[in-house]
Structures are given as structure tokens and as C-alpha cells.
Design an enzyme around this catalytic site. Structure first.
Site, PDB file in Angstrom:
ATOM      1  N   HIS A  64     -26.104  22.216  16.574  1.00 54.40           N
ATOM      2  CA  HIS A  64     -27.020  22.011  17.701  1.00 54.40           C
ATOM      3  C   HIS A  64     -28.000  20.862  17.495  1.00 54.40           C
ATOM      4  CE1 HIS A  64     -26.164  25.802  19.905  1.00 54.40           C
ATOM      5  NE2 HIS A  64     -25.856  26.258  18.710  1.00 54.40           N
ATOM      6  N   LYS A  77     -40.719  22.574  27.811  1.00 54.59           N
ATOM      7  CA  LYS A  77     -39.819  22.714  26.663  1.00 54.59           C
ATOM      8  C   LYS A  77     -40.690  22.780  25.428  1.00 54.59           C
ATOM      9  CE  LYS A  77     -37.798  18.861  28.202  1.00 54.59           C
ATOM     10  NZ  LYS A  77     -36.367  18.790  28.218  1.00 54.59           N
ATOM     11  N   ARG A  78     -40.103  23.090  24.275  1.00 54.92           N
ATOM     12  CA  ARG A  78     -40.902  23.068  23.056  1.00 54.92           C
ATOM     13  C   ARG A  78     -41.557  21.708  22.896  1.00 54.92           C
ATOM     14  NH1 ARG A  78     -40.689  27.706  19.581  1.00 54.92           N
ATOM     15  NH2 ARG A  78     -41.778  26.350  18.120  1.00 54.92           N
ATOM     16  N   LYS A 129     -39.124  14.817  21.920  1.00 51.57           N
ATOM     17  CA  LYS A 129     -39.011  15.116  23.351  1.00 51.57           C
ATOM     18  C   LYS A 129     -40.011  14.300  24.177  1.00 51.57           C
ATOM     19  CE  LYS A 129     -37.455  19.888  22.451  1.00 51.57           C
ATOM     20  NZ  LYS A 129     -36.136  20.109  23.048  1.00 51.57           N
ATOM     21  N   THR A 168     -30.805  22.178  28.002  1.00 44.86           N
ATOM     22  CA  THR A 168     -30.151  23.073  28.961  1.00 44.86           C
ATOM     23  C   THR A 168     -31.037  23.291  30.178  1.00 44.86           C
ATOM     24  OG1 THR A 168     -30.899  24.845  27.498  1.00 44.86           O
ATOM     25  CG2 THR A 168     -28.548  24.355  27.492  1.00 44.86           C
ATOM     26  N   LYS A 206     -30.640  23.678  34.567  1.00 44.04           N
ATOM     27  CA  LYS A 206     -31.290  24.659  35.453  1.00 44.04           C
ATOM     28  C   LYS A 206     -32.048  23.955  36.568  1.00 44.04           C
ATOM     29  CE  LYS A 206     -31.926  27.330  31.275  1.00 44.04           C
ATOM     30  NZ  LYS A 206     -32.857  27.616  30.185  1.00 44.04           N
TER      31      LYS A 206
END
Ligand code: NBG
Length: 947
Positions: A469, A661-662, A667, A772, A776
Site C-alpha cells: 500500500h 484525510k490523515r 498529502k 480512496t 467517494k
């Protein structure tokens, strides 16, 4: 107007029902009571001869028929028993079991002949019964929480009927099962999802309404079971839903942590962590299995001995801890099948250390009990990074050993030849966290089952597979050889042995290539030798997969390059997906209803390919208006929630721009907030007349930072600081609002995503394996601003780059850019960005000390994540967002097209791919009740056979 697509193109044919059914025999399964405490030294028992015969004939037939009727998509869904009951007047009969003691069977049969009803009275009766008999509350006065619990218990009763029948059917047919091993399952709330999957939401809503309770309020009473950090754990949860929906015999295995991911609260702009003891109010969804319990050994030593001329080893001594199972039924959508999630809790092997107790040392006698219980206490709160702590390795081995033993026990119940194991079990390792399961399996086969190495290795290799991952170095697990040797001495020996055989092979294939050998070795040499868990996983698995096309290509070319050269067919891609049940149907019921109305049926919930037909409505004014109205209602709901939790009133007519998100440097939430500051300063410079022309925005950022991740925490503080200033600036008013949404979790996502219009997926190219939530958001009609990273690349292929806001460096450019930055060759900082830095450093947004080192590094060119590099193209993309939003027709057309082209990202598609190319497993639908006689089909076959 888009060209009309035929509805038929997406239509799927229903698979034919298996015609002949085997006898349905009660066997001693986990569903029966009184399984003795399994002993690791237990002998393999031969199955009953009759049973063996039965198994063979029937499964072959079922498989053949399924293959014939449904060549293209072997895995499809069927109707559920609950649908069969809907509207029926007589209660639905349960299957007739064959008991060896007919007399007893008759009696039990007459007591348990029918399923629990789904009519209003039956539902109400079961709820109030649970209020009184399970919760011991008075029936005339119970709180919303009590009602939620009783309702959950009544639902669990119904699930258990399917759960039992499903497991017995699988056992009788000796089917191949998938085992998904994961240290994290981020399930989210279960009630709404369960009701929708078994199609009883309406019945329960009405039944509850009639006794004065509002179902939606009960939904809010449920705590989020948050046994995961982020994408990896949530993916496991989506997979469980798809596996059950696709009728694949599958069990999830994990840990029942007492404390899930911490609760995040914001104090003075800083993140604080509060323990999440999610079980404090009880957990009505699980079933404790005191009879399913395994002893797990730690520490100790290995002893060699000779048996029939063969040298053997045995692991002895040390400390024993018990693993007890807790099961959570996992219903599929619109199917009678119900799978299982089995989570392990640690317990002391004995309640007290009697020796100390007798010596009068009462307190230390309790110590070992506490040490044992500590193993499954808490989920490690790290996302995409590993800590290397002993307790974590203990957790991993604890759950792997219990799982492997449980899987082997189930296998041995119906099988006697070890060669059959790969035809009966596929074990998937979710990341390297369960890697030690492979070594434990090998140990049991060799040391306990006395198989020879070659045979054991073959069985292991054909049954295990591994998903990678991440390519982030800090997330690639290694464990110190010393630690493994201390905690699991026999496993360390086996790891050395595996490595020895493998290195021999590599040396033969590449003589003299020591560099290659060093890279491929399971052991990283050095002062503190380490075991590379990813290398171990690759070696032990027949298949390895990445989670998006780009990510798979990257692992093939970088971290696993040598392995890809060595095993060219091993590493393949399985792009992630998400379940449309939770992420459209439950999270966005209004959108779900509109899609159903447009498509004229609700089949799309189980077959997302069907949403393709929505493309026909992309320019339909009336439809667009409905689309806009739904988004508006979802925004209103979110605005109310934000006012409640954050205390800030946000306008409804603004563009809702969301990044949830985290919090992680890769990110780039930092780039987002830097742009927000730039936007704020720009608006501030404008005349009031010009400000009128600005597209109003509400920027929402949410996510948890790992408690020890200072830079991530500094970013949270900055976002809060910016919010404080911007939200209270009268000049700015409603043109810009900045919200840090605290305690982001699955249930928060279910409110945030349906209300979003723009969502940010802006990681540095090559760093996000898949993502992911991007999927969504697209499914909820939200547009994406993003980099060409992870699954964004495939999303852009599906929905069209013109329907997204893509920007930034591409993955091929990243290394060069980074090298240039670090060698000091970088261009001067963009003047807009410099102004942003200046305003931060001048203290405009609060305390500078915590953010200073990060900003300073960026100004110095130490910009590993390329924030300064991508800033300009990010601003341009943001300008394009504003321009597009001004044209609401265009914006909504893009939004509708996104949804209509999102089918690829259903986890049903992902699971079908795993089934076909990795697990080689077929769907096994549990026969549905017979329509006219209202008796389950396989019972009828049995009656016929009996007569
Ligand atoms: C995460 C990646 C995400 C990906 C999920 C699910 C880890 C180690 N990896 O990009 O960062 O979507 O896994 O595959 O948590």
C-alpha cells in the site's frame, strides 16, 4: 446533448440457481457450541467418510453450473431472503437440518422452524424484548441509546440466522474461503448499512416510528468502531462489504482493540488526543466466542530433536497468552449470504499467578494478567509510518497465530490431505503487518504437522498473497533481528532458512552479483540487523499487488525492481475501490433516490456499471435542477453540523472545498492552506466592488495527525490560526471561510463528502499509492482538484481530464525537480508565495514558533514535497475552478458525468479481480427461499431425497 446510451448495455443477467442441492448437515462448526479449547498439539482428525463423499460431488456441480451460466462475470449477486419475506403473509421456514439424533432434531426443529418476522409487530416485539430481557430496561421508558441498542440486537438476531445458515452451507460444501488478514478494519457505523444491505430500513423505520422513535436519530447514537487509521483500514471494510455482496465465502481477521484511533479535539488550535474507549456502551453487533480460544506463545527457546532420522525443532517455554474470538456478521447487499469478521482479544492464560498469590504477593499476581490484556488494548495511531515497538510486533504475531490456527482448524475439519489446502483457503496479507502469519503457517506445517520443507513451502506459497500500500520508506516495515529472535525465536530461525534457500537460488541465477543479493535478502545487514518484511511477503506469496496502476508500476520499477525482474509474473495491479452501498446509498440517500428514479430501478446499487446511463441526463435542465437541490440540502446539513461542532456559521451559496484525510506532509495540506492565505490576502487587497465578484468559498480541512508527528501537528495549528483570522474579518465576510473539521472519521465523512463540491487530492506525484476518498467524492458528484498521482490518474482516464482540475509536476519530473531544489539550483520563490510566508512569519495567524522550521525549510529550497514547485500551477488550477463554478450548468454537467463514469471505482470490481486472478475463488450463493412454498430450496431437495 450527450448521446443516449441504451439501458440494456449495463444490464446483467442473473445467474441461474444451482439445481441440485446437497444434504444440509449440522457439523461441529464455530456456530455450534462447546468447541473445546484447541490444543496446538491436537491430532488431525479424519472427516466422516460420508461427509467427504458428499462434499466432492456437490461443489463440483455448483461450480460447473455457475461457470456455464455466467462466463464473463462469475461473481454476481442474488436476492435476499428478506426480500422474499417482504409482503408474504406466512412466516418463512428455516431449512431442515439432518441431525443424527432424529428425536432431538424434531424437537429443536419445531422450536426454531421459522425466521424472525419482518412485519411491524415482529420487529417491535423483538425490540422491546431486547429492551427488557437483554438490556434489563423498563419497556415503558427507554432512552434513544437504549432503543438503538435494542434495535441493533434485534437486527443482529436476524443477521445471525443468515450467518449460521451461510457458514453451515459453506462447511457442508467444503468451499474455498478467502481470509483477509488486516491489522485494521475501519468499519464505521453499522446500523444504517446493515438495514440497507438486508433491505429492511423501511420496515424498521416504520416499526420504530409507530412506537415513537426516529430511526435517523438512532443512527446517531452509534459510536464509530474506529479500528483503523485511514485508507488501508477503510479499504478492508469496503472489501468486506463487497465480498459478502458478491457472495464470496470470506472471513476478515483482525484485532479487537479496546481503544480505536484516538479522538481528536482542538484546544487553542492544537490537536489533543483523547482515548477512544469505543466499547464503553457495549457492542451489540458482536458475538463473544468464549469457546473459540487459542494459546499463543511468546519468548522461550527452540529445541532440536531427531525423529525417524529427521532433525526437527520445537518451540518451548516462554509465556502463553490466550486469544479469544469475537465475531461480527457481515451482511452483503441484497443477498442471503452473511460473512464474518473475526477479531481477537488477548487474555491471560490463567486468571492469576497462583504461586505469587500463595506467597502473598497479590499485586504482582495480577501483573501478568494485565500484561496479557495489554496486547490488544490499543491501535497504533500511525498512518503510513511504523514505529518498530515490541508491543506492535506482539500484536502482529498474536493475531496472526490465532488466525492461522483457526484457518487450519477449519481446514482440518473437512480435509485430510494438506495438498488440498490451497484449494480451500486463500490468505491475503493487507500490507506487511500480518507478514509473520506466513512464517507461523510454515512453522506449524513443519514443526507440528511434520511436513517436509518443500511440501510446506509449496502449500504456503500457493495460498498466500500480499498487497503493498505504499512506497514511502518510513512505512516499509523492518523488524530488528534481535527483537524477533527474543520474541519469536523459532520464527527467526525459519526466516534465516527461507533466506538461505532463496539466496542460494539468486546466486545461481546471478553468479557474483552481490549487490543484487544484498538488495533481495530478507536481512538488511548493519549494526542493527533488520528483517525486511516486504521482501518476506513477496517471497512467501504467489501474487503481490499494488493498489493503483501508477503505484503498481512504481513498485515494479523502484522498491521491488529486483523482485519484479526475478518473478516477472508475480507483481500485478488491483486498483482500489469503495463500496457504493455505504458511500452513495447510505451517505447520500437523496442522490441515491434520484439515481434510482432516473434509472428506473435500484439495481445500480449492486451493479455500479448501470450508472453509466446517467450520462443521458448531463444536459437535462430538469434533472440538473434536482441535482443542484440535493447538493444544496446536503450542504445545509453540513453547515448546521459545522455550526454545532466548530461554532462558525458558513454560507450555503459558497463553493464547498474539502480536503479530508490523515494529515501528512506528502498529502500537502500545507499547500492548501498556503493557497488559502494567498486567496485571503488577494481578497483583502480588493475594493468592495471587486470582492462582490469573487466566488465565495468555504474551505474545509479535516484529518488526524499521528500523535508524534510534529510537522503534521504544526499544519493543523496553522489551519486553525488562519480560520480564526479569516472567519472574523469583517472585510472578507462570507467570501471566504476556513474550517478545520475536528475528529475526522467515517461518520463525519458520510456528512462531508455528499456536501462537497470540490475536493483536494494534491499529493506530490508518486507518493499517494491510490487514495480512496477521491473515488467517494466522484461518486457523490464532487469535482476533483488533484495531481497525477495514485488513483487520480485512473479517475482522469474514466471521467476525462477535462472534467477535473489537474495540475502539478508529473511523476517522471519529481526526482529531477527535487534534486535541483536540494542542490540549491531552484528558482526564486514565487512572489505570491513569499508574501504568504511573510504574513505567516509576521505572526498574522498566531504563534510562529511551531510552523517556523517548516516555512524556513521551504524558503531554503529544502522542499522534499515540492510545495514551492507546484504552487504556481496549483493557483492556476484554482482560478480555473472559480471560472468553472461561475457557470453552474457546466459545473453540474461535469459533476453528473463524474458520477456516471465512476463505476470502475466500486470495490465490487476490485474484489472480482482479486477473485479471478489472485484467490481463484468462486462465489457461493446460499439458496434463497422458494417463492411459492416459502421453503428454502435446498431443504426441499433434502425432503425429496429423504422420501
Ligand atoms: C494507504 C495509502 C493510500 C491507499 C490506502 C489503501 C497505507 C500504508 N497506505 O493511498 O497511503 O489508498 O493505503 O490502499 O496506509
Amino acid at each position: 446533448m450527450a448521446k443516449k446510451k441504451s439501458k440494456k448495455s449495463a444490464a446483467q443477467q442473473k445467474p441461474a440457481e444451482p439445481t441440485s442441492q446437497p444434504k444440509y448437515e449440522v457439523t461441529k462448526d464455530e456456530v455450534t457450541i462447546g468447541t473445546p479449547v484447541p490444543d496446538p498439539e491436537l491430532e488431525l482428525k479424519e472427516p466422516h467418510p460420508e461427509q467427504k463423499e458428499e462434499i466432492k460431488i456437490d461443489m463440483d456441480k455448483v461450480n460447473e453450473e455457475e461457470k456455464d451460466t455466467d462466463k464473463k462475470r462469475p461473481i454476481k449477486r442474488k436476492n435476499s431472503k428478506f426480500l422474499m419475506q417482504d409482503g408474504g403473509s406466512s412466516p418463512l421456514l428455516r431449512p431442515e437440518f439432518i441431525y443424527h439424533n432424529e428425536d432431538k432434531a424434531q424437537k429443536i426443529w419445531s422450536l426454531m422452524q421459522t425466521y424472525q418476522g419482518i412485519d411491524q409487530k415482529s420487529i417491535q416485539r423483538s425490540i422491546v424484548n431486547h429492551v427488557e430481557y437483554t438490556l434489563a430496561m423498563t419497556r415503558f421508558n427507554f432512552s434513544d441509546f437504549g432503543c438503538y441498542q435494542a434495535t441493533a440486537f434485534s437486527l443482529r438476531d436476524r443477521l445471525l440466522e443468515s450467518w449460521n445458515d451461510t457458514n453451515q452451507y459453506f462447511t457442508t460444501h467444503n468451499v474455498k474461503r478467502v481470509y483477509y488478514l488486516s491489522l485494521e478494519f475501519l468499519l464505521g457505523r453499522l446500523m444504517q448499512n446493515t438495514l440497507n444491505n438486508i433491505n429492511m430500513e423501511k420496515n424498521y423505520r416504520e416499526a420504530l416510528m409507530d412506537i415513537g422513535y426516529d430511526l435517523e436519530r438512532l443512527y446517531d447514537e452509534e459510536v464509530d468502531p474506529a479500528l483503523g487509521n485511514g485508507g488501508l483500514g477503510r479499504l478492508a471494510a469496503c472489501f468486506l462489504d463487497s465480498l459478502a455482496t458478491l457472495e464470496v465465502p470470506a472471513w476478515g481477521y483482525g484485532i479487537r482493540y479496546d481503544y480505536g484511533i484516538f479522538k481528536q479535539v482542538i484546544r487553542d488550535g492544537y490537536q489533543c488526543e483523547i482515548p477512544d474507549f469505543w466499547l464503553s456502551g457495549g457492542n451489540p453487533w458482536e458475538i463473544e466466542r468464549p469457546e473459540v480460544i487459542y494459546p499463543i506463545r511468546f519468548y522461550g527457546y527452540t529445541e532440536k530433536y531427531e525423529e525417524d532420522g529427521v532433525e526437527r525443532a520445537q518451540w518451548k517455554g516462554g509465556e502463553i497468552v490466550m486469544a479469544k474470538a469475537y465475531d461480527t456478521p457481515v451482511p452483503g447487499y441484497n443477498t442471503f449470504n452473511c460473512n464474518n469478521l473475526r477479531l481477537w482479544k488477548s487474555l491471560p492464560a490463567r486468571e492469576f499467578d497462583f504461586q505469587s498469590f500463595n506467597k502473598g504477593d497479590y499485586l504482582s499476581s495480577v501483573e501478568s494478567k494485565q500484561r496479557a490484556e495489554y496486547i490488544t488494548s490499543v491501535l497504533y495511531p500511525n498512518d503510513n509510518s511504523e514505529e518498530g515497538k515490541e508491543l506492535r510486533l506482539k500484536q502482529q504475531y498474536f493475531f496472526c497465530s490465532a488466525t492461522v490456527r483457526d484457518v487450519i482448524r477449519r481446514f482440518k475439519k473437512n480435509n485430510s490431505d494438506w495438498k488440498d489446502f490451497p484449494n480451500k483457503a486463500a490468505l491475503q496479507l493487507n500490507d506487511t503487518h500480518p507478514a509473520i502469519a506466513a512464517v507461523e503457517f510454515l512453522r506449524i506445517l513443519i514443526d507440528e504437522e511434520k511436513l517436509d520443507w518443500g511440501e510446506a513451502w509449496k502449500i504456503l506459497h500457493s495460498s498466500f498473497s500480499y498487497t503493498n500500500h505504499t512506497v514511502l520508506p518510513e512505512a516499509l516495515e523492518t523488524w530488528s533481528v534481535g527483537l524477533i529472535n527474543h520474541l519469536l525465536p523459532r520464527h527467526m530461525e525459519l526466516i534465516y532458512l527461507i533466506n538461505h534457500f532463496f539466496m542460494d537460488e539468486v546466486a545461481k541465477k546471478y553468479p557474483g552479483d552481490y549487490q543484487r543479493m544484498q538488495e533481495m535478502s530478507l536481512i538488511a545487514e548493519g549494526d542493527d540487523k533488520k528483517v525486511r518484511m516486504a521482501n518476506l511477503c513477496i517471497l512467501c506469496s504467489h501474487k503481490v499487488n499494488g493498489v493503483a496502476e501508477l503505484h503498481t508500476k512504481l513498485i515494479q520499477e523502484t522498491i521491488f525492481k529486483r523482485f519484479h525482474e526475478y518473478f516477472p509474473n508475480k507483481i500485478e495491479n488491483k486498483t482500489n475501490g469503495v463500496t457504493p452501498r455505504r458511500w452513495i446509498h447510505c451517505a447520500n440517500p437523496k442522490l441515491s433516490a434520484l439515481i434510482t428514479e432516473a434509472l428506473d430501478d435500484s439495481e445500480w446499487i449492486g451493479e455500479l456499471e448501470r450508472v453509466e446511463y446517467l450520462e443521458n441526463f448531463a444536459e437535462d435542465e430538469e434533472f440538473i435542477q434536482k441535482w443542484i437541490d440535493i447538493k444544496k440540502q446536503n450542504k445545509e446539513k453540513l453547515a448546521a453540523k459545522i455550526e454545532e461542532v466548530v461554532g462558525v456559521k458558513i454560507p450555503i451559496n459558497a463553493l464547498y472545498d474539502v480536503q479530508i484525510k490523515r494529515i501528512h506532509e506528502y498529502k500537502r495540506q500545507l499547500m492548501n492552506i498556503l493557497y488559502v492565505i494567498h486567496r485571503y490576502l488577494t481578497i483583502k487587497d480588493m475594493s468592495p466592488a471587486d470582492r462582490e465578484k469573487v466566488v465565495p468559498r468555504v474551505v474545509i480541512i479535516g484529518g488526524k495527525a499521528a500523535p508524534g508527528y510534529h510537522n503534521a501537528k504544526a499544519i493543523i495549528k496553522l489551519v486553525n490560526g488562519v480560520g480564526d483570522i479569516v472567519n472574523n474579518d469583517k472585510d472578507i465576510g462570507d467570501t471566504l471561510k476556513v474550517i478545520f473539521y475536528p475528529n475526522y472519521c467515517v461518520s463525519a465523512a458520510q456528512t462531508l463528502i455528499p456536501a462537497s463540491e470540490l475536493s483536494q487530492h494534491i499529493s506530490t506525484a508518486g507518493m499517494e499509492a491510490s487514495g480512496t476518498s477521491n473515488m467517494k467524492f466522484v461518486m457523490n458528484g464532487c469535482l476533483i482538484i488533484g495531481t497525477m498521482d495514485g488513483a487520480n490518474v485512473e479517475i482522469s482516464e474514466e471521467v476525462g481530464e477535462e472534467n477535473m482540475f489537474i495540475f502539478g509536476a508529473r511523476v517522471e519530473e519529481v526526482n529531477d525537480l527535487r534534486n535541483r531544489l536540494f542542490s540549491g539550483e531552484h528558482k526564486p520563490i514565487d512572489r505570491r508565495l513569499q508574501r504568504v510566508f511573510d504574513s505567516i512569519l509576521s505572526g498574522t495567524f498566531g504563534d510562529v514558533s511551531i510552523i517556523y522550521p517548516i516555512i524556513h525549510n521551504l524558503m531554503e529550497g529544502k522542499d522534499y514535497y515540492l510545495v514551492t514547485e507546484d504552487f504556481d500551477s496549483y493557483v492556476k488550477a484554482q482560478n480555473k475552478v472559480d471560472d468553472t463554478y461561475r457557470d453552474q450548468k457546466k459545473w453540474n454537467m461535469m459533476s453528473i458525468l463524474g458520477v456516471s463514469r465512476s463505476a470502475k471505482f466500486s470495490s465490487d470490481r476490485t474484489i472480482e479481480e482479486y477473485c479471478e486472478s489472485i484467490w481463484k475463488v468462486d462465489r457461493v450463493p446460499i439458496p434463497t427461499p422458494n417463492d411459492t412454498e416459502r421453503v428454502r430450496s435446498f431443504c426441499k431437495v433434502y425432503s425429496a431425497a429423504k422420501n
